[in-house]
Design a protein around this motif. Structure first.
Motif, PDB file in Angstrom:
ATOM      1  N   CYS A 161       0.854  -1.192   0.000  1.00  0.00           N
ATOM      2  CA  CYS A 161       0.000   0.000   0.000  1.00  0.00           C
ATOM      3  C   CYS A 161       0.884   1.234   0.000  1.00  0.00           C
ATOM      4  O   CYS A 161       1.997   1.200   0.529  1.00  0.00           O
ATOM      5  CB  CYS A 161      -0.892   0.052   1.242  1.00  0.00           C
ATOM      6  N   THR A 363     -12.076   5.491   4.328  1.00  0.00           N
ATOM      7  CA  THR A 363     -10.773   4.825   4.422  1.00  0.00           C
ATOM      8  C   THR A 363      -9.625   5.685   3.897  1.00  0.00           C
ATOM      9  O   THR A 363      -8.464   5.368   4.124  1.00  0.00           O
ATOM     10  CB  THR A 363     -10.785   3.526   3.614  1.00  0.00           C
ATOM     11  N   GLU A 365      -8.918   5.767   0.842  1.00  0.00           N
ATOM     12  CA  GLU A 365      -8.367   5.007  -0.284  1.00  0.00           C
ATOM     13  C   GLU A 365      -8.910   5.541  -1.601  1.00  0.00           C
ATOM     14  O   GLU A 365     -10.068   5.961  -1.702  1.00  0.00           O
ATOM     15  CB  GLU A 365      -8.725   3.529  -0.163  1.00  0.00           C
ATOM     16  N   PHE A 373      -3.654   5.500  -0.980  1.00  0.00           N
ATOM     17  CA  PHE A 373      -4.371   6.283   0.010  1.00  0.00           C
ATOM     18  C   PHE A 373      -3.835   7.719  -0.021  1.00  0.00           C
ATOM     19  O   PHE A 373      -2.704   7.952  -0.455  1.00  0.00           O
ATOM     20  CB  PHE A 373      -4.197   5.679   1.403  1.00  0.00           C
ATOM     21  N   MET A 404      -4.800   1.203   5.846  1.00  0.00           N
ATOM     22  CA  MET A 404      -3.688   0.496   5.205  1.00  0.00           C
ATOM     23  C   MET A 404      -3.265  -0.710   6.030  1.00  0.00           C
ATOM     24  O   MET A 404      -2.980  -1.780   5.473  1.00  0.00           O
ATOM     25  CB  MET A 404      -2.515   1.450   5.004  1.00  0.00           C
ATOM     26  N   GLN A 407      -5.727  -3.408   5.381  1.00  0.00           N
ATOM     27  CA  GLN A 407      -5.574  -3.986   4.047  1.00  0.00           C
ATOM     28  C   GLN A 407      -4.364  -4.917   3.979  1.00  0.00           C
ATOM     29  O   GLN A 407      -4.427  -5.988   3.371  1.00  0.00           O
ATOM     30  CB  GLN A 407      -5.447  -2.875   3.003  1.00  0.00           C
TER      31      GLN A 407
END
Length: 413
Positions: A161, A363, A365, A373, A404, A407
């Motif tokens: 990420c 989020t 994102e 992000f 993150m 994820q």
């Protein structure tokens, strides 16, 4: 090392550091910050005259959003997730006590931005976060497992990420990673700037401050302290108007008429009544003897009286109706020609950035490129002066970091 589990943060400012810390606190295994400049957290160091205005004592999200010319409609959700009280609590838990000043701004009790920097770097280091300076990003390339980051030195870094927190997008270096991941941006123009005014009414008055004035530029109006500088007008009232009117004032080339009510909230009739009462009570006194309006200094009072055509020897009993009318107008509706802008020395804020419609604000994102992000000023979010821009950085950084970490955990599982 492979990209699995690695979070890379592009930008070592407040939003980037807080996002990195949040990711590490929430379990991200490896977090790396890349900063193009020679040091991290530079804006934290210089903000608030070196004291760092960490946030603002506004603890109701619905009220807090009213301080963001760009982003107010999008921020209620994020501020319910992480707002000013959360920021205050986090810093307190990590050894930094904040104090609230009369205008709501919150600073470390040490009055030293180094306290905030030391806290952020210490917490990050204890969590295993690493950072590199002099490490600009040349490109970001999506890969099956995440991203490949090309640095300006030629190094290639893999990531699961990435958090883009490059700050205001006026520079190509700040825009490059955003463009590389396929995002468009609202055009950047300065916010939070002061007004260049060459006017004899202000000449020689630098340092004179009025605690509660009201200023208007076109349809934009704001109140608060107003400061006379050697180049024109500054202070919170001017900065607020510059933030709300950022795009309109850019469109007119920063040449416009600024209307100033030096009394703050008094109208013409109220000021005329004050002058009339003085005429009746102290007719033999000289008009320029002292100011009758709280907050307006004798020097400013005399300068505005002179502009209204009142001589130093004029007494209240001999003041004409026309002189009274002109003096009242100078006090409540002075007209000043602005011929340019000057950035506030403590603020470097940009209006413009990544379109919020392209970001999942739950989020932070990207809706266009999963795994990317955003946080901080790189987004099309900016606040008025008073700690609001830092609060947006803490909020968006925190949400991005938590997301993150989740994820990366999901991908590992």
């Amino acid at each position: 090392m492979g990209s699995d589990g690695r979070v890379v943060v592009i930008g070592g400012g407040a939003a980037g550091f807080f996002g990195a810390i949040a990711a590490a606190e929430c379990g991200a295994r490896e977090v790396l910050i890349l900063e193009k400049g020679p040091e991290v957290l530079t804006k934290v160091r210089i903000s608030g005259g070196g004291r760092c205005n960490v946030t603002h004592a506004c603890f109701e999200p619905r009220e807090l959003v009213g301080n963001y010319p760009r982003g107010s409609k999008s921020l209620p959700g994020p501020f319910h997730r992480w707002q000013s009280s959360d920021t205050v609590a986090w810093f307190a838990q990590n050894g930094v006590e904040l104090k609230t000043e009369d205008d709501g701004r919150m600073f470390p009790v040490t009055d030293d931005s180094r306290t905030v920097i030391d806290c952020l770097t210490r917490v990050a280091r204890d969590l295993g976060v690493k950072w590199r300076t002099h490490c600009g990003v040349a490109d970001v390339i999506a890969t099956p497992g995440g991203f490949l980051i090309d640095t300006e030195s030629g190094e290639k870094i893999e990531a699961r990420c990435i958090l883009i927190a490059t700050g205001g997008i006026r520079s190509g270096n700040a825009r490059r990673p955003v463009e590389a991941v396929g995002h468009a941006m609202a055009a950047p123009v300065p916010s939070l700037f002061t007004f260049k005014i060459d006017d004899e009414r202000l000449t020689g008055l630098q340092g004179v401050s009025v605690p509660n004035a009201s200023v208007r530029a076109g349809s934009w109006q704001a109140s608060g302290p107003l400061l006379v500088t050697h180049w024109g007008l500054s202070g919170p009232a001017a900065l607020k108007v510059s933030a709300w009117g950022a795009r309109d004032l850019a469109d007119c080339g920063y040449e416009f008429e600024l209307r100033v009510n030096w009394t703050g909230s008094l109208g013409s009739d109220e000021v005329a009544s004050v002058l009339s009462s003085e005429r009746l009570a102290h007719g033999a006194r000289k008009v320029m003897r002292h100011s009758l309006i709280e907050g307006i200094t004798k020097r400013l009072w005399q300068r505005l009286g002179t502009a209204a055509g009142i001589s130093d020897e004029r007494t209240w009993s001999t003041l004409t109706k026309e002189e009274t009318r002109r003096f009242t107008a100078e006090l409540v509706d002075g007209r000043y020609a602005v011929k340019g802008k000057s950035l506030n020395k403590d603020e470097f804020v940009t209006c413009g950035g990544v379109h919020l419609k392209d970001v999942n604000l739950k989020t932070m994102e990207s809706k266009l490129t999963p795994g990317v992000f955003f946080a901080g000023e790189v987004l099309d979010i900016d606040g008025v002066t008073g700690g609001f821009n830092f609060q947006a950085a803490w909020t968006t950084g925190r949400i991005a970091g938590e997301s993150m970490a989740q994820q990366c955990a999901d991908s590992a599982g």
